[in-house]
Design an enzyme around this catalytic site. Structure first.
Site, short mmCIF file in Angstrom:
data_model
loop_
_atom_site.label_atom_id
_atom_site.label_comp_id
_atom_site.label_asym_id
_atom_site.label_seq_id
_atom_site.Cartn_x
_atom_site.Cartn_y
_atom_site.Cartn_z
N ARG A 64 0.83 -1.21 0.00
CA ARG A 64 0.00 0.00 0.00
C ARG A 64 0.86 1.25 0.00
NH1 ARG A 64 -4.19 1.10 3.33
NH2 ARG A 64 -2.81 1.13 5.12
N ARG A 90 -10.69 3.92 -0.40
CA ARG A 90 -9.48 3.22 0.06
C ARG A 90 -8.95 3.89 1.32
NH1 ARG A 90 -8.39 -1.45 -3.06
NH2 ARG A 90 -9.30 -0.99 -5.07
N ILE A 91 -8.40 3.07 2.20
CA ILE A 91 -7.73 3.62 3.38
C ILE A 91 -6.30 3.98 2.96
CG2 ILE A 91 -6.92 3.08 5.70
CD1 ILE A 91 -9.45 1.16 5.76
N LEU A 92 -5.92 5.20 3.29
CA LEU A 92 -4.61 5.69 2.85
C LEU A 92 -3.56 5.40 3.92
CD1 LEU A 92 -6.06 8.92 1.35
CD2 LEU A 92 -4.70 7.25 0.07
N ASN A 106 -12.00 14.57 4.13
CA ASN A 106 -12.85 13.48 3.63
C ASN A 106 -14.30 13.81 3.93
OD1 ASN A 106 -13.56 10.80 2.73
ND2 ASN A 106 -13.78 10.19 4.88
N THR A 107 -15.19 13.40 3.04
CA THR A 107 -16.61 13.47 3.34
C THR A 107 -17.14 12.07 3.55
OG1 THR A 107 -18.77 14.24 2.61
CG2 THR A 107 -17.23 13.64 0.86
N HIS A 108 -17.93 11.91 4.64
CA HIS A 108 -18.36 10.58 5.06
C HIS A 108 -19.86 10.61 5.36
CE1 HIS A 108 -18.02 6.59 6.78
NE2 HIS A 108 -18.84 7.01 7.74
N ASP A 140 -6.94 11.58 9.39
CA ASP A 140 -5.75 11.19 10.16
C ASP A 140 -5.46 9.72 9.85
OD1 ASP A 140 -7.51 9.69 11.64
OD2 ASP A 140 -7.29 10.85 13.50
#
Ligand code: GAR
Length: 196
Positions: A64, A90-92, A106-108, A140
């Site tokens: 990753r 995707r998790i960065l 990010n928008t969630h 974060d």
């Protein structure tokens, strides 16, 4: 002028709303490129507006971190002031987050800290929530754990299904995302102060 790179994974309705809003030069922000982890349908919105796009698929990389390094090289080419995750699924990894946060938002589709993760709307329905909504937050290293910038509530109706509820959330989400990016561009929101 605040220059923005938007990352998406899907249909890009939030991206489209931002592209329309930033057409107005008085808005104070400009989308300089749109990236994705797959050949997402939403990239067509960027192409219609003449905004360059790039795709970096994690499947082409061993780790990753290596994927994120190439994603960052693509982003850095455009020298953005802000990166907006608008339906980027995707998790960065930490090398990416560390390079950009707090200028990485990010928008969630939930009222965080409730219902983090990739199925927030479904999870709210299964939990029998009466209210859900949308959260814009600084990214974060956790999953949807970063400091909140703005939230808006959306009522869950008794006969809602996942699609209908998500569509009603997205109506609020698009407006909240546009307002948030505008307020960052106009220095009414200070991301460094929020992240302290
Ligand atoms: C948006 O509702 C966004 O909040 C959500 O994906 C949707 C993308 O819609 N993101 C997440 O669930 C991230 N965990 P769009 O492609 O039509 O803008």
């Amino acid at each position: 002028m605040l220059s923005v790179v938007v990352l998406i994974s899907g249909s890009g309705s939030n991206l489209n709303a931002l592209l329309e809003a930033t057409e107005n030069p008085l808005f104070g922000a400009k989308i300089v490129a749109v990236g994705s982890d797959n050949p997402a349908d939403g990239l067509a919105h960027a192409e219609r507006f003449g905004v360059p796009t790039f795709v970096v698929s994690p499947g082409s990389f061993d780790t990753r971190e290596n994927w994120a390094t190439v994603l960052m090289a693509n982003i850095n080419h455009f020298k953005p002031d802000l990166i907006v995750l608008a339906g980027f699924m995707r998790i960065l990894p930490s090398n990416f987050v560390g390079a950009y946060s707090p200028n990485l938002i990010n928008t969630h589709p939930s009222l965080l800290p409730q219902f983090p993760g990739g199925h927030a709307v479904r999870d709210a329905l299964y939990a029998g929530a009466k209210t859900t909504g949308v959260t814009i937050h600084i990214v974060d290293e956790g999953v949807d754990t970063g400091p909140h910038i703005a939230q808006r509530e959306v009522e869950v109706l008794p006969d809602d299904n996942e699609f209908e509820l998500h569509e009603r959330i997205k109506v609020q989400e698009r407006e909240l995302l546009i307002n948030t990016v505008r307020d960052i561009a106009q220095n009414k929101i200070n991301l460094a102060a929020i992240s302290k």
